[in-house]
Structures are given as structure tokens and as C-alpha cells.
Design an enzyme around this catalytic site. Structure first.
Site, PDB file in Angstrom:
ATOM      1  N   LYS A  13       7.579  24.845  -4.608  1.00  0.00           N
ATOM      2  CA  LYS A  13       6.122  24.669  -4.680  1.00  0.00           C
ATOM      3  C   LYS A  13       5.397  25.716  -3.830  1.00  0.00           C
ATOM      4  O   LYS A  13       4.468  26.364  -4.289  1.00  0.00           O
ATOM      5  CB  LYS A  13       5.718  23.250  -4.205  1.00  0.00           C
ATOM      6  CG  LYS A  13       6.320  22.132  -5.040  1.00  0.00           C
ATOM      7  CD  LYS A  13       5.868  20.747  -4.581  1.00  0.00           C
ATOM      8  CE  LYS A  13       6.293  20.412  -3.169  1.00  0.00           C
ATOM      9  NZ  LYS A  13       7.763  20.306  -2.966  1.00  0.00           N
ATOM     10  N   ARG A  88       1.478  12.701  -2.234  1.00  0.00           N
ATOM     11  CA  ARG A  88       2.895  12.377  -2.141  1.00  0.00           C
ATOM     12  C   ARG A  88       3.138  10.883  -2.290  1.00  0.00           C
ATOM     13  O   ARG A  88       4.284  10.446  -2.265  1.00  0.00           O
ATOM     14  CB  ARG A  88       3.401  12.809  -0.773  1.00  0.00           C
ATOM     15  CG  ARG A  88       4.235  14.098  -0.771  1.00  0.00           C
ATOM     16  CD  ARG A  88       4.703  14.312   0.661  1.00  0.00           C
ATOM     17  NE  ARG A  88       5.799  15.202   0.795  1.00  0.00           N
ATOM     18  CZ  ARG A  88       5.709  16.505   0.982  1.00  0.00           C
ATOM     19  NH1 ARG A  88       4.544  17.096   0.971  1.00  0.00           N
ATOM     20  NH2 ARG A  88       6.793  17.229   1.158  1.00  0.00           N
ATOM     21  N   ARG A 127      16.460  27.971   3.368  1.00  0.00           N
ATOM     22  CA  ARG A 127      15.060  28.372   3.495  1.00  0.00           C
ATOM     23  C   ARG A 127      14.765  28.922   4.889  1.00  0.00           C
ATOM     24  O   ARG A 127      15.220  28.404   5.898  1.00  0.00           O
ATOM     25  CB  ARG A 127      14.149  27.169   3.228  1.00  0.00           C
ATOM     26  CG  ARG A 127      12.686  27.433   3.612  1.00  0.00           C
ATOM     27  CD  ARG A 127      11.712  26.528   2.934  1.00  0.00           C
ATOM     28  NE  ARG A 127      11.906  25.133   3.238  1.00  0.00           N
ATOM     29  CZ  ARG A 127      11.245  24.143   2.619  1.00  0.00           C
ATOM     30  NH1 ARG A 127      10.371  24.424   1.663  1.00  0.00           N
ATOM     31  NH2 ARG A 127      11.475  22.896   2.943  1.00  0.00           N
ATOM     32  N   ARG A 160      12.982  25.937   9.609  1.00  0.00           N
ATOM     33  CA  ARG A 160      12.258  24.721   9.973  1.00  0.00           C
ATOM     34  C   ARG A 160      13.228  23.669  10.488  1.00  0.00           C
ATOM     35  O   ARG A 160      14.304  23.495   9.930  1.00  0.00           O
ATOM     36  CB  ARG A 160      11.516  24.166   8.747  1.00  0.00           C
ATOM     37  CG  ARG A 160      10.119  24.723   8.608  1.00  0.00           C
ATOM     38  CD  ARG A 160       9.533  24.444   7.261  1.00  0.00           C
ATOM     39  NE  ARG A 160       9.588  23.038   6.864  1.00  0.00           N
ATOM     40  CZ  ARG A 160       9.091  22.578   5.712  1.00  0.00           C
ATOM     41  NH1 ARG A 160       8.511  23.409   4.872  1.00  0.00           N
ATOM     42  NH2 ARG A 160       9.174  21.311   5.410  1.00  0.00           N
ATOM     43  N   ARG A 171      14.576  13.209   3.408  1.00  0.00           N
ATOM     44  CA  ARG A 171      13.381  13.640   2.669  1.00  0.00           C
ATOM     45  C   ARG A 171      13.551  13.431   1.167  1.00  0.00           C
ATOM     46  O   ARG A 171      12.589  13.121   0.464  1.00  0.00           O
ATOM     47  CB  ARG A 171      13.076  15.102   2.994  1.00  0.00           C
ATOM     48  CG  ARG A 171      12.523  15.237   4.414  1.00  0.00           C
ATOM     49  CD  ARG A 171      12.596  16.655   4.914  1.00  0.00           C
ATOM     50  NE  ARG A 171      11.704  17.537   4.188  1.00  0.00           N
ATOM     51  CZ  ARG A 171      11.793  18.857   4.219  1.00  0.00           C
ATOM     52  NH1 ARG A 171      12.729  19.437   4.943  1.00  0.00           N
ATOM     53  NH2 ARG A 171      10.945  19.584   3.544  1.00  0.00           N
TER      54      ARG A 171
HETATM   55  P1  ADP Z   1       8.414  20.589   1.528  1.00  0.00           P
HETATM   56  O1  ADP Z   1       7.629  21.723   0.974  1.00  0.00           O
HETATM   57  O2  ADP Z   1       9.738  21.015   2.000  1.00  0.00           O
HETATM   58  O3  ADP Z   1       8.420  19.390   0.665  1.00  0.00           O
HETATM   59  P2  ADP Z   1       6.159  20.158   3.241  1.00  0.00           P
HETATM   60  O4  ADP Z   1       5.938  21.373   4.038  1.00  0.00           O
HETATM   61  O5  ADP Z   1       5.302  19.926   2.048  1.00  0.00           O
HETATM   62  O6  ADP Z   1       7.686  20.111   2.842  1.00  0.00           O
HETATM   63  O7  ADP Z   1       6.036  18.877   4.164  1.00  0.00           O
HETATM   64  C1  ADP Z   1       6.754  18.783   5.384  1.00  0.00           C
HETATM   65  C2  ADP Z   1       6.559  17.399   5.949  1.00  0.00           C
HETATM   66  O8  ADP Z   1       5.165  17.182   6.234  1.00  0.00           O
HETATM   67  C3  ADP Z   1       6.960  16.242   5.023  1.00  0.00           C
HETATM   68  O9  ADP Z   1       8.340  15.958   5.087  1.00  0.00           O
HETATM   69  C4  ADP Z   1       6.090  15.112   5.589  1.00  0.00           C
HETATM   70  O10 ADP Z   1       6.649  14.600   6.790  1.00  0.00           O
HETATM   71  C5  ADP Z   1       4.795  15.842   5.957  1.00  0.00           C
HETATM   72  N1  ADP Z   1       3.843  15.828   4.833  1.00  0.00           N
HETATM   73  C6  ADP Z   1       3.436  16.885   4.098  1.00  0.00           C
HETATM   74  N2  ADP Z   1       2.558  16.507   3.147  1.00  0.00           N
HETATM   75  C7  ADP Z   1       2.420  15.157   3.262  1.00  0.00           C
HETATM   76  C8  ADP Z   1       1.678  14.162   2.567  1.00  0.00           C
HETATM   77  N3  ADP Z   1       0.907  14.476   1.508  1.00  0.00           N
HETATM   78  N4  ADP Z   1       1.785  12.879   2.990  1.00  0.00           N
HETATM   79  C9  ADP Z   1       2.536  12.545   4.041  1.00  0.00           C
HETATM   80  N5  ADP Z   1       3.286  13.415   4.737  1.00  0.00           N
HETATM   81  C10 ADP Z   1       3.232  14.725   4.359  1.00  0.00           C
HETATM   82  P1  ADP Z   2       8.831  23.631  -1.559  1.00  0.00           P
HETATM   83  O1  ADP Z   2       7.491  24.139  -1.077  1.00  0.00           O
HETATM   84  O2  ADP Z   2       8.766  22.977  -2.901  1.00  0.00           O
HETATM   85  O3  ADP Z   2       9.515  22.755  -0.542  1.00  0.00           O
HETATM   86  P2  ADP Z   2       9.760  26.420  -1.244  1.00  0.00           P
HETATM   87  O4  ADP Z   2       8.807  27.203  -2.074  1.00  0.00           O
HETATM   88  O5  ADP Z   2       9.625  26.497   0.215  1.00  0.00           O
HETATM   89  O6  ADP Z   2       9.794  24.879  -1.766  1.00  0.00           O
HETATM   90  O7  ADP Z   2      11.240  26.843  -1.689  1.00  0.00           O
HETATM   91  C1  ADP Z   2      12.390  26.259  -1.087  1.00  0.00           C
HETATM   92  C2  ADP Z   2      13.454  27.336  -0.871  1.00  0.00           C
HETATM   93  O8  ADP Z   2      13.985  27.742  -2.147  1.00  0.00           O
HETATM   94  C3  ADP Z   2      12.937  28.609  -0.217  1.00  0.00           C
HETATM   95  O9  ADP Z   2      13.983  29.120   0.572  1.00  0.00           O
HETATM   96  C4  ADP Z   2      12.626  29.523  -1.409  1.00  0.00           C
HETATM   97  O10 ADP Z   2      12.725  30.903  -1.066  1.00  0.00           O
HETATM   98  C5  ADP Z   2      13.716  29.124  -2.403  1.00  0.00           C
HETATM   99  N1  ADP Z   2      13.292  29.196  -3.804  1.00  0.00           N
HETATM  100  C6  ADP Z   2      12.072  28.888  -4.325  1.00  0.00           C
HETATM  101  N2  ADP Z   2      12.069  29.043  -5.668  1.00  0.00           N
HETATM  102  C7  ADP Z   2      13.325  29.442  -6.009  1.00  0.00           C
HETATM  103  C8  ADP Z   2      13.944  29.770  -7.265  1.00  0.00           C
HETATM  104  N3  ADP Z   2      13.276  29.690  -8.419  1.00  0.00           N
HETATM  105  N4  ADP Z   2      15.248  30.140  -7.238  1.00  0.00           N
HETATM  106  C9  ADP Z   2      15.943  30.212  -6.060  1.00  0.00           C
HETATM  107  N5  ADP Z   2      15.401  29.918  -4.852  1.00  0.00           N
HETATM  108  C10 ADP Z   2      14.101  29.542  -4.818  1.00  0.00           C
END
Ligand code: ADP
Ligand code: ADP
Ligand code: ZN
Length: 216
Positions: A13, A88, A127, A160, A171
């Protein structure tokens, strides 16, 4: 355009959001990035959020919803926005619908980046992120050009804390229980678009642009 990005943690995302935001000139609003910024600045919101984030749990709805509503009322959101990591929970999704309805606005689409669970662990443990600008890298699939420095801003990239193997599995459980129901929530409202997130990063982006073309 007003877009919500859906998908499991690690779906891509954040990665796609950066490109979508550039291509369509809409602000990228990542709740995770906002929480992390507050944590690094030790604000009251950051101190509260950290308790949950470190455990892989969700920050309470009320805190999160108020934070997003404040953000959506800023000027740059007038012509649209791209929400990444929000909503979420069903409660958050309902709050967003209500917020938009009160302003005579509508989402264009909820875009699901579909990635099966077996891809997730490798994506998340590999990541690396830039703490300054939020850019996301992968040690294997998307490494930075110059060693450990961010391509965009040159800061040192880091792993992270919540991308450790134990927290990732918590998660994923949280995602399945609390966030996955949003897929049906948006499907019932005829707002769901789905893109295959297992392809290479640029191919996923092409898929997204093909879908978003309809809303331009
Ligand atoms: P990822 O992209 O790996 O899913 P995020 O960066 O979006 O992780 O979120 C990291 C953490 O921040 C989540 O695991 C949660 O603890 C918190 N968080 C993010 N967005 C929300 C939300 N909309 N509601 C509740 N907690 C959130
Ligand atoms: P999210 O915000 O949904 O948690 P990220 O955009 O941070 O996800 O992506 C999670 C990890 O996967 C990062 O290390 C990113 O570089 C990698 N990644 C994202 N898209 C792809 C893809 N299409 N193929 C392989 N790796 C990817
Ligand atoms: Zn950076």
C-alpha cells in the site's frame, strides 16, 4: 479523486501510494506514518499510539478517527485524498462514510491490493523504511540505489520495530479479524476495486492506473 487503499500489512500500500499520489496529484495520508512521526516527536498522541503499535495491535478507533478527520479538513484534501492504512475497522469505515456524507462527498473507490498470506512474511521482514520521508524499500525486491541511504532524501534507512517476525504474525491476525471485513463492507456499497498485488511493483502500479482511469 478520493481513494481508500485496502490490503494486508505488507501488501504494498505504502509503495503504491507514493506513485498514485504523484500521478494523480492527491495527498497521501498514511495513518502509520502520522503515528510514527508523533512517536519520534514524543507527542501525547505518539506516546499513546506506541503502546499499541509495538505490540502489533490497533490504536483505538476514537484516537485514530479524530486524527484522520483533522487531517482531511486541511486545505490540500479539498480536491481529493489517498488514505493508506485507514480505515482498518468497520467503525472507522462508518465514521469515514459519515464524514464524507456530511460534506456531500463520496469515495470514488476502495482499492484492494490483493496479496495472499504466504507472501507477507518475506515482504515485511525484508522491508526497510526511511524514517524521514516514509519511503519504503525491500532488501530483495526494491533495494535503495546507494547502500543504506534513502533514494528520495538521503537519510539512513531502518527496519521498523514492528516488522519483526513475532509482531508480523500478530498484525496478520489483527488484519484478518478487524480489517478484512471491510472488503465486504465496500463490496456491498459497490465501491470495491481489486488489483493483483503479487506482481512486480511497476506492474501492480500499471494495474492500479488502469482501474483508476475510470474515475478521472
Ligand atoms: P502496514 O503498512 O505495515 O500495515 P502501518 O504503517 O499502516 O503498517 O501501521 C502501523 C501500525 O500503526 C499498525 O500496526 C497499527 O498499530 C497502527 N495503525 C495504523 N493505522 C491504523 C488505524 N487506521 N487504526 C488503528 N491503528 C492503526
Ligand atoms: P504496506 O504499506 O501495505 O504495509 P509496503 O508498501 O511498505 O506495504 O510494502 C511492504 C514491503 O514489500 C516493502 O519492503 C516493499 O518494498 C515490498 N513490496 C511492495 N510491493 C511489492 C511488490 N509488488 N513485489 C515485491 N515487493 C514489494
Ligand atoms: Zn527518505
Amino acid at each position: 479523486m478520493k481513494i481508500v487503499l485496502l490490503g494486508p500489512p505488507g501488501a504494498g500500500k505504502g509503495t503504491q501510494a507514493k506513485s498514485i499520489s504523484n500521478r494523480y496529484s492527491i495527498p497521501h495520508i498514511s495513518t502509520g506514518d502520522i503515528f510514527r512521526k508523533n512517536i519520534s516527536e514524543n507527542t501525547p498522541l505518539g506516546i499513546e499510539a506506541k503502546k499499541y503499535i509495538d505490540k502489533g495491535q490497533l490504536v483505538p478507533d476514537e484516537v485514530t478517527i479524530n486524527m484522520v478527520k483533522d487531517r482531511l479538513q486541511e486545505d490540500d484534501c479539498k480536491s481529493g485524498f489517498l488514505l493508506d492504512g485507514f480505515p482498518r475497522t468497520v467503525i472507522q469505515a462508518e465514521a469515514l462514510q459519515e464524514f464524507l456524507l456530511e460534506r456531500d462527498k463520496n469515495l470514488d473507490t476502495a482499492l484492494l491490493i490483493e496479496v495472499p498470506t504466504e507472501f507477507i512474511l518475506e515482504r515485511m521482514t525484508g522491508r526497510r523504511v526511511c524514517p524521514s520521508c516514509g519511503a519504503s524499500y525491500h532488501i530483495k525486491y526494491n533495494p535503495p540505489i546507494h547502500g543504506d541511504k534513502c533514494d528520495v532524501c538521503g537519510s539512513d534507512i531502518i527496519q521498523r520495530k514492528d516488522d519483526s517476525e513475532e509482531t508480523v504474525s500478530e498484525r496478520l491476525d489483527v488484519y484478518k479479524k478487524q480489517t478484512q471485513p471491510l472488503i465486504d463492507f465496500y463490496k456491498e456499497k459497490n465501491l470495491l476495486s481489486v488489483v493483483d498485488g503479487t506482481k512486480a511493483i511497476n506492474e501492480v502500479f500499471e494495474g492500479i492506473c488502469a482501474l483508476l482511469g475510470d474515475f478521472e
